[in-house]
Design an enzyme around this catalytic site. Structure first.
Site, PDB file in Angstrom:
ATOM      1  N   HIS A  61      28.535  11.071  66.741  1.00 44.86           N
ATOM      2  CA  HIS A  61      28.413  10.607  68.119  1.00 44.86           C
ATOM      3  C   HIS A  61      28.437  11.810  69.033  1.00 44.86           C
ATOM      4  O   HIS A  61      29.149  12.773  68.783  1.00 44.86           O
ATOM      5  CB  HIS A  61      29.576   9.654  68.465  1.00 44.86           C
ATOM      6  CG  HIS A  61      29.282   8.818  69.655  1.00 44.86           C
ATOM      7  ND1 HIS A  61      29.490   9.250  70.938  1.00 44.86           N
ATOM      8  CD2 HIS A  61      28.761   7.570  69.744  1.00 44.86           C
ATOM      9  CE1 HIS A  61      29.109   8.295  71.773  1.00 44.86           C
ATOM     10  NE2 HIS A  61      28.669   7.264  71.090  1.00 44.86           N
ATOM     11  N   ASP A  66      28.016   1.397  65.319  1.00 44.55           N
ATOM     12  CA  ASP A  66      26.956   0.742  64.563  1.00 44.55           C
ATOM     13  C   ASP A  66      27.252   0.650  63.076  1.00 44.55           C
ATOM     14  O   ASP A  66      26.578  -0.079  62.354  1.00 44.55           O
ATOM     15  CB  ASP A  66      25.635   1.508  64.761  1.00 44.55           C
ATOM     16  CG  ASP A  66      25.124   1.352  66.181  1.00 44.55           C
ATOM     17  OD1 ASP A  66      25.219   0.229  66.693  1.00 44.55           O
ATOM     18  OD2 ASP A  66      24.667   2.342  66.768  1.00 44.55           O
TER      19      ASP A  66
HETATM   20  N1  ACO Z   1      24.393  12.614  59.110  1.00 45.82           N
HETATM   21  C1  ACO Z   1      24.361  13.922  58.734  1.00 45.82           C
HETATM   22  N2  ACO Z   1      24.489  14.968  59.566  1.00 45.82           N
HETATM   23  C2  ACO Z   1      24.658  14.678  60.860  1.00 45.82           C
HETATM   24  C3  ACO Z   1      24.713  13.366  61.356  1.00 45.82           C
HETATM   25  C4  ACO Z   1      24.578  12.303  60.421  1.00 45.82           C
HETATM   26  N3  ACO Z   1      24.611  11.036  60.834  1.00 45.82           N
HETATM   27  N4  ACO Z   1      24.897  13.383  62.693  1.00 45.82           N
HETATM   28  C5  ACO Z   1      24.962  14.673  63.051  1.00 45.82           C
HETATM   29  N5  ACO Z   1      24.813  15.470  61.933  1.00 45.82           N
HETATM   30  C6  ACO Z   1      24.891  16.934  61.910  1.00 45.82           C
HETATM   31  C7  ACO Z   1      23.633  17.565  62.463  1.00 45.82           C
HETATM   32  O1  ACO Z   1      22.683  17.806  61.459  1.00 45.82           O
HETATM   33  C8  ACO Z   1      24.182  18.827  63.072  1.00 45.82           C
HETATM   34  O2  ACO Z   1      24.429  19.743  62.017  1.00 45.82           O
HETATM   35  P1  ACO Z   1      24.212  21.339  62.261  1.00 45.82           P
HETATM   36  O3  ACO Z   1      25.201  21.707  63.326  1.00 45.82           O
HETATM   37  O4  ACO Z   1      24.475  21.957  60.927  1.00 45.82           O
HETATM   38  O5  ACO Z   1      22.792  21.489  62.706  1.00 45.82           O
HETATM   39  C9  ACO Z   1      25.536  18.411  63.632  1.00 45.82           C
HETATM   40  O6  ACO Z   1      25.946  17.318  62.790  1.00 45.82           O
HETATM   41  C10 ACO Z   1      25.525  17.979  65.097  1.00 45.82           C
HETATM   42  O7  ACO Z   1      24.543  16.952  65.232  1.00 45.82           O
HETATM   43  P2  ACO Z   1      23.613  16.775  66.487  1.00 45.82           P
HETATM   44  O8  ACO Z   1      22.398  15.993  66.086  1.00 45.82           O
HETATM   45  O9  ACO Z   1      23.404  18.088  67.173  1.00 45.82           O
HETATM   46  O10 ACO Z   1      24.551  15.889  67.406  1.00 45.82           O
HETATM   47  P3  ACO Z   1      24.092  15.048  68.648  1.00 45.82           P
HETATM   48  O11 ACO Z   1      25.296  14.896  69.495  1.00 45.82           O
HETATM   49  O12 ACO Z   1      22.856  15.603  69.258  1.00 45.82           O
HETATM   50  O13 ACO Z   1      23.669  13.613  67.996  1.00 45.82           O
HETATM   51  C11 ACO Z   1      23.795  11.455  67.095  1.00 45.82           C
HETATM   52  C12 ACO Z   1      24.486  12.508  67.973  1.00 45.82           C
HETATM   53  C13 ACO Z   1      22.359  11.216  67.590  1.00 45.82           C
HETATM   54  C14 ACO Z   1      24.557  10.131  67.243  1.00 45.82           C
HETATM   55  C15 ACO Z   1      23.788  11.930  65.623  1.00 45.82           C
HETATM   56  O14 ACO Z   1      25.117  12.077  65.157  1.00 45.82           O
HETATM   57  C16 ACO Z   1      23.015  10.991  64.706  1.00 45.82           C
HETATM   58  O15 ACO Z   1      21.794  11.158  64.550  1.00 45.82           O
HETATM   59  N6  ACO Z   1      23.697   9.996  64.060  1.00 45.82           N
HETATM   60  C17 ACO Z   1      23.022   9.004  63.257  1.00 45.82           C
HETATM   61  C18 ACO Z   1      22.388   7.930  64.132  1.00 45.82           C
HETATM   62  C19 ACO Z   1      23.408   7.011  64.760  1.00 45.82           C
HETATM   63  O16 ACO Z   1      24.312   6.507  64.095  1.00 45.82           O
HETATM   64  N7  ACO Z   1      23.218   6.743  66.052  1.00 45.82           N
HETATM   65  C20 ACO Z   1      24.091   5.802  66.814  1.00 45.82           C
HETATM   66  C21 ACO Z   1      24.957   6.529  67.770  1.00 45.82           C
HETATM   67  S1  ACO Z   1      26.074   5.429  68.562  1.00 45.82           S
HETATM   68  C22 ACO Z   1      25.132   4.661  69.691  1.00 45.82           C
HETATM   69  O17 ACO Z   1      24.200   5.151  70.235  1.00 45.82           O
HETATM   70  C23 ACO Z   1      25.479   3.323  69.980  1.00 45.82           C
END
Ligand code: ACO
Length: 422
Positions: free
Chosen positions: A300, A357
């Site tokens: 998140h 979620d």
């Molecule tokens: N699985 C594996 N790795 C992940 C995940 C995941 N679900 N989420 C983040 N990471 C990793 C990224 O690859 C990144 O790694 P790095 O630093 O080595 O490059 C690091 O964690 C940070 O991730 P970002 O994408 O930069 O974080 P951001 O804050 O931009 O994204 C998000 C947040 C979109 C929720 C992300 O965690 C994600 O894609 N999660 C899966 C989708 C999801 O569950 N979305 C619902 C969110 S809740 C809502 O909107 C109601």
């Protein structure tokens, strides 16, 4: 708190600091460009406050979520979705008469204009219900003009009709006749009835399912300046009408990195199940930077400890499945996945925890709600939050159209060459 100091090309500038009621600190850069000629650059807006708001407070480090100051845990336990909707939109917990009137109004505006049913005929049965939801919502603007006198009624219409629109789009997708709203049922009871009743049979709304759905809607009701809410504020800032503005929010919610994640969590769990249930393999894939796979429902932008909504839902998933006598192997996979991920240094270092979620999909599934409708349920829950945020923005005398800037990195000025000379 003192002003912040910025030194740019050797010159010092003072920038005021704004401290929120919960101690959040923001550097006010609204005069930055006029004073310095420079702008800030913040891809994804992770460090940018786009507004001041009195609606929802989140402390992502401590896992705190409050609507109008009330902790989510307390509202989840003691309140109802319609009461929470009132709280978010009008700023206070309603008195008994206020809540009764609100519920009465919501009940008595839930019918759709008959000719709107024809719109559904234009969609193929395979249409994603989020696309249908969005177009039906924008279509409401054709029936209900936007005027300050109609503000309360349009808010009520939207809240009351969205569940009818959602239920009709489900009925359309399975080829069943539409079931009309009933005034004797609760908000969530009516929604379930419209989705699951068939004309030839008596359908009794299960109390367990009704309560669980109410809880899910409360947990989704607002989440400050997330992607869809910021979209609502962005579109609303141009003074587009309420229906068009909310339709834009629905589109933003649809994406799998936002509200669409609940559908993708179940699809991911089903994929793992079909593949023999080896969840460890998928944890490894999620860590592999050469793979596009992410653990859906994990991570998140704001919560870096735990998502309090996920904590409530994890318990609720157990209770609901128990009460309904369902054993869902996907819940076992989800729990194992969570356990392995939470012990893995990749997830620990990046502070990746299950989000709202992760468990909501399991509960929706147990209720018999099809996977494609999960994000629609999220939209129904988030609607009062969108409306509250839109109303707060419209009521702000200092409201300006949202218009971010950019740092241009393209070609510098060059001359056009005719096609034959290229
Ligand atoms: N699985 C594996 N790795 C992940 C995940 C995941 N679900 N989420 C983040 N990471 C990793 C990224 O690859 C990144 O790694 P790095 O630093 O080595 O490059 C690091 O964690 C940070 O991730 P970002 O994408 O930069 O974080 P951001 O804050 O931009 O994204 C998000 C947040 C979109 C929720 C992300 O965690 C994600 O894609 N999660 C899966 C989708 C999801 O569950 N979305 C619902 C969110 S809740 C809502 O909107 C109601």
């Amino acid at each position: 708190m003192d002003n912040a100091k910025l030194i740019l090309e050797g010159k010092e500038f003072q920038l005021p600091v704004k401290v929120g009621t919960e101690g959040e600190v923001g550097i006010d850069i609204s005069t930055l460009r006029s004073k310095t000629g420079a702008i800030t650059l913040d891809s994804g807006y992770g460090n940018t406050g786009s507004c001041e708001s009195t609606i929802t407070f989140i402390d992502g480090e401590k896992g705190i979520l409050q609507y109008r100051g009330y902790p989510i845990e307390e509202l989840a336990l003691k309140s109802s979705f319609t009461e929470v909707s009132y709280l978010l939109i009008f700023g206070h917990l309603p008195k008994k008469e206020e809540l009764e009137k609100f519920n009465y109004d919501l009940t008595h505006h839930s019918l759709l204009r008959e000719d709107m049913k024809k719109f559904y005929e234009g969609y193929p049965p395979t249409a994603h219900p989020m696309g249908v939801l969005c177009s039906m919502v924008v279509s409401l603007s054709a029936y209900y003009p936007d005027s300050p006198d109609e503000l309360y009624r349009n808010i009520i219409r939207l809240l009351a009709k969205l569940k009818t629109i959602a239920a009709f789009s489900y009925k359309k997708s399975i080829g069943q006749p539409y079931i009309y709203p009933r005034n004797d049922l609760s908000f969530t009871g009516d929604l379930l009835h419209m989705m699951f009743a068939v004309p030839s049979e008596e359908y009794k709304v299960s109390k367990t399912v009704e309560d669980a759905l109410d809880l899910l809607l409360i947990l989704h009701a607002d989440h400050e300046q997330n992607c869809s809410t910021s979209t609502v504020r962005m579109v609303g800032s141009s003074e587009a009408n309420l229906f068009a503005t909310i339709a834009a929010g629905i589109c933003a919610l649809w994406g799998k990195l936002h509200g669409g994640a609940n559908q993708h969590v179940i699809e991911m769990l089903e994929m793992i199940q079909k593949d023999g249930g080896d969840y460890r393999k998928y944890v490894e894939r999620a860590k592999d930077k050469n793979s596009e796979f992410r653990l859906m429902g994990f991570g998140h932008r704001v919560y870096k400890n735990f998502d309090p909504r996920a904590t409530i839902l994890k318990k609720t998933a157990d209770t609901v499945l128990d009460e309904l006598g369902i054993h869902d192997p996907l819940l076992d996979i989800a729990k194992n996945l969570e356990k392995v991920a939470l012990e893995d240094s990749y997830f620990i270092e990046r502070k990746l925890y299950p989000n709202v979620d992760f468990y909501s999909g399991i509960i929706y599934r147990a209720m018999g709600i099809p996977t494609e409708m999960f994000t629609v349920m999220f939209a129904l829950g988030r609607l009062p939050g969108w409306i509250a945020q839109w109303k707060e923005m419209r009521d702000d005398p200092n409201m300006r159209i949202y218009r971010p800037r950019q740092i241009y990195t393209g070609c510098t000025k060059r001359s056009y060459t005719p096609v034959e000379e290229r």
